[in-house]
Motif scaffolding. Sequence first.
Motif, PDB file in Angstrom:
ATOM      1  N   LEU A 234      19.625  22.033  78.245  1.00 57.12           N
ATOM      2  CA  LEU A 234      19.634  23.330  77.576  1.00 57.12           C
ATOM      3  C   LEU A 234      20.811  23.436  76.605  1.00 57.12           C
ATOM      4  O   LEU A 234      20.663  23.976  75.496  1.00 57.12           O
ATOM      5  CB  LEU A 234      19.708  24.448  78.620  1.00 57.12           C
ATOM      6  CG  LEU A 234      19.864  25.878  78.097  1.00 57.12           C
ATOM      7  CD1 LEU A 234      18.702  26.259  77.181  1.00 57.12           C
ATOM      8  CD2 LEU A 234      19.967  26.871  79.256  1.00 57.12           C
ATOM      9  N   ALA A 235      21.970  22.942  77.006  1.00 56.10           N
ATOM     10  CA  ALA A 235      23.144  22.979  76.120  1.00 56.10           C
ATOM     11  C   ALA A 235      22.859  22.218  74.831  1.00 56.10           C
ATOM     12  O   ALA A 235      23.173  22.694  73.724  1.00 56.10           O
ATOM     13  CB  ALA A 235      24.356  22.394  76.841  1.00 56.10           C
ATOM     14  N   LYS A 236      22.264  21.038  74.943  1.00 54.39           N
ATOM     15  CA  LYS A 236      21.922  20.245  73.753  1.00 54.39           C
ATOM     16  C   LYS A 236      20.927  21.001  72.873  1.00 54.39           C
ATOM     17  O   LYS A 236      21.051  21.018  71.639  1.00 54.39           O
ATOM     18  CB  LYS A 236      21.332  18.898  74.172  1.00 54.39           C
ATOM     19  CG  LYS A 236      22.298  17.976  74.892  1.00 54.39           C
ATOM     20  CD  LYS A 236      21.600  16.696  75.328  1.00 54.39           C
ATOM     21  CE  LYS A 236      22.548  15.792  76.100  1.00 54.39           C
ATOM     22  NZ  LYS A 236      21.847  14.569  76.601  1.00 54.39           N
ATOM     23  N   HIS A 237      19.953  21.642  73.509  1.00 56.60           N
ATOM     24  CA  HIS A 237      18.925  22.385  72.758  1.00 56.60           C
ATOM     25  C   HIS A 237      19.549  23.563  72.009  1.00 56.60           C
ATOM     26  O   HIS A 237      19.251  23.783  70.830  1.00 56.60           O
ATOM     27  CB  HIS A 237      17.841  22.874  73.726  1.00 56.60           C
ATOM     28  CG  HIS A 237      16.805  23.742  73.088  1.00 56.60           C
ATOM     29  ND1 HIS A 237      15.864  23.251  72.205  1.00 56.60           N
ATOM     30  CD2 HIS A 237      16.570  25.087  73.193  1.00 56.60           C
ATOM     31  CE1 HIS A 237      15.088  24.240  71.795  1.00 56.60           C
ATOM     32  NE2 HIS A 237      15.492  25.357  72.375  1.00 56.60           N
ATOM     33  N   LEU A 238      20.420  24.326  72.677  1.00 61.14           N
ATOM     34  CA  LEU A 238      21.020  25.491  72.032  1.00 61.14           C
ATOM     35  C   LEU A 238      21.967  25.085  70.906  1.00 61.14           C
ATOM     36  O   LEU A 238      22.056  25.783  69.883  1.00 61.14           O
ATOM     37  CB  LEU A 238      21.763  26.343  73.070  1.00 61.14           C
ATOM     38  CG  LEU A 238      20.877  27.089  74.078  1.00 61.14           C
ATOM     39  CD1 LEU A 238      21.738  27.845  75.093  1.00 61.14           C
ATOM     40  CD2 LEU A 238      19.914  28.052  73.383  1.00 61.14           C
ATOM     41  N   GLU A 239      22.688  23.977  71.091  1.00 60.27           N
ATOM     42  CA  GLU A 239      23.549  23.514  70.000  1.00 60.27           C
ATOM     43  C   GLU A 239      22.710  23.089  68.796  1.00 60.27           C
ATOM     44  O   GLU A 239      23.085  23.343  67.644  1.00 60.27           O
ATOM     45  CB  GLU A 239      24.436  22.360  70.486  1.00 60.27           C
ATOM     46  CG  GLU A 239      25.539  22.822  71.438  1.00 60.27           C
ATOM     47  CD  GLU A 239      26.597  21.762  71.674  1.00 60.27           C
ATOM     48  OE1 GLU A 239      26.323  20.576  71.377  1.00 60.27           O
ATOM     49  OE2 GLU A 239      27.691  22.108  72.160  1.00 60.27           O
ATOM     50  N   HIS A 240      21.547  22.481  69.066  1.00 60.78           N
ATOM     51  CA  HIS A 240      20.651  22.079  67.981  1.00 60.78           C
ATOM     52  C   HIS A 240      20.097  23.298  67.249  1.00 60.78           C
ATOM     53  O   HIS A 240      19.896  23.277  66.028  1.00 60.78           O
ATOM     54  CB  HIS A 240      19.510  21.230  68.548  1.00 60.78           C
ATOM     55  CG  HIS A 240      18.563  20.707  67.510  1.00 60.78           C
ATOM     56  ND1 HIS A 240      17.385  21.350  67.186  1.00 60.78           N
ATOM     57  CD2 HIS A 240      18.649  19.616  66.699  1.00 60.78           C
ATOM     58  CE1 HIS A 240      16.771  20.677  66.228  1.00 60.78           C
ATOM     59  NE2 HIS A 240      17.514  19.631  65.912  1.00 60.78           N
ATOM     60  N   GLU A 241      19.842  24.386  68.012  1.00 56.50           N
ATOM     61  CA  GLU A 241      19.247  25.596  67.445  1.00 56.50           C
ATOM     62  C   GLU A 241      20.292  26.652  67.070  1.00 56.50           C
ATOM     63  O   GLU A 241      19.933  27.769  66.682  1.00 56.50           O
ATOM     64  CB  GLU A 241      18.277  26.215  68.470  1.00 56.50           C
ATOM     65  CG  GLU A 241      17.115  25.317  68.860  1.00 56.50           C
ATOM     66  CD  GLU A 241      16.142  25.105  67.708  1.00 56.50           C
ATOM     67  OE1 GLU A 241      15.872  26.086  66.988  1.00 56.50           O
ATOM     68  OE2 GLU A 241      15.661  23.965  67.530  1.00 56.50           O
ATOM     69  N   SER A 242      21.573  26.318  67.173  1.00 53.59           N
ATOM     70  CA  SER A 242      22.627  27.343  67.044  1.00 53.59           C
ATOM     71  C   SER A 242      22.624  28.025  65.681  1.00 53.59           C
ATOM     72  O   SER A 242      22.869  29.237  65.582  1.00 53.59           O
ATOM     73  CB  SER A 242      23.998  26.725  67.326  1.00 53.59           C
ATOM     74  OG  SER A 242      24.271  25.679  66.408  1.00 53.59           O
TER      75      SER A 242
END
Length: 553
Positions: A234-242
């Motif tokens: 989830l952390a990787k996903h949110l950083e990608h979508e930040s």
Amino acid sequence: MEFKTIMNPQIDASLMDTLIEMVSDIDREQADITQLSETVNGYLETADMQDNLEMMIRQFISLIGLEGLLPDQYARFQPAVNEGMLFILSHIPQARLVQKIVDQMMLPLDVSQGRRMCVLVQDFPSLQKLGQIICRSPGLDPEFKKSLVDLEDNTRTLSYENIEYLIENELKLMAPEFRIIPERHIMSEASVCTVIRASAYQAETEREYPVVLKLVKPSIRSNLSEELDLLNDLAKHLEHESKKLGLEGIAFKDIFNRVRHLLENEVNLSMEQENLDTARVFYYRDPAVTIPEKFNCSTPYMTVMSEVASTKITDTEHLSPKQKRMLVKAVARFCILKPLLDLDEENIFHGDPHAGNIGYWFDGSKPRIVMYDWGMMGKLGWIERFCLALWVTGIVAKSENTIYYAVDIVTKGQVSENWERSANIRAIIKRILSGRKNRYDGIVSVIEEMVEEFVRQGLDFPIDLLMYEKALITLKGVMNDTDAQFNRDDYILWAASQQLLKDLFYMRYQGIVAKKILGLYWKNLIKLWEVQKIVFRAWRSVVLHPFKFPLSE
């Protein structure tokens, strides 16, 4: 709140519409849960085959009211919350997703939004922990806040039969001189652990002791590893979508790594047992504080400790205004001030001081504080305490340089080593200070705002300092619910001034702190001299204009 359609026009609504019709027709007292689960599972499989499972989950999230979760001051994080919940529900095993949907279907149609959210997160320990933290935040919808408080007090997912085998396994490992007889019902249940009353008999003393047994819940044992891996993804996903979420620059990976660290500590009962021993030593000179005593018959998977009865810290309706004030001052003294002001090289503090972990009783007219659940414990060394005191002083004095060097010292030179970052940090400090009308109000909130901005610039703060800052935020809500007239910031200001005076009086600055500062700036004598001037100006200000705040009535 009615469970009704709030349709997104881009979603094929046929499957969700059918589920909603089922919700209206369910006889909840007679419902066959197995059959209902099979039906929902079929709808999910159909949605997956039609390649619109994600859209169906998004609609499910909308139906339970997630969009209105956060108060206004956190509104900009709402898209990230929505996206995060979508990611989590899209990546858990389908059997768990089915259970989540069925749980919602079985709730009464007019149940509050808060209750729906609590049911949604009840077996996600990381989300439950977040709920416990934010439930004392100002600005929450009253109904939602009440439901989150219930998450502290009224979590009920287990019966004694669900954990009996775990207890029996641990009892077999105990030394023969101990005999434990559990009561056959759950005393309390939290996000990660459950507690059962018992009687302990010790052959050596021939005495019986009232104790409690603390165990990690079976569902946590089976799901936590999966959930921690999911948090990492989830952390990787949110950083990608930040950028799309309007939160570019936030280090989601660091944030979730801290959540992971805290949860791993909380399920590590052996660590908590060590923390209990450490906390009892730290507070043993303070008869007004009680820490449960760990029994030697504890095992790595079950803690046996003394039962300490108390009233929850926020249950104060029956108290007089004077008693409430005395009580909240005691919480401030032992949870905020003692970790800052004690003279030990390293002071400890409770890392998770939500209302469910603090109790009290009155010994005559004097309040007595009980602190439970030491799975999360932080430590503040001399440097962290000195820099925090300097930081607070800089906020009050509106001194950009004081704050700049306090942050640089505590992050071991991460600010001054990079010219561009240094300029950005100075600009942030200047902007935040210029917006302050009253230099004495909202000190911890200002530190929180600065930390958030500094982390965006890539600063890596000591995890214990961040934990202490978050503990202060949690305590703000707890103390506000205990005595709404109490000013936490006055206490923080008083503590910072006392810390600086103690550093001067006990010559700690000339020792440990000065050596650290010299190690950072020995190549730049101008900066070293600048830091020296700032420190002594802060001391001079405190000596000439001491901040006075009484610690007793």
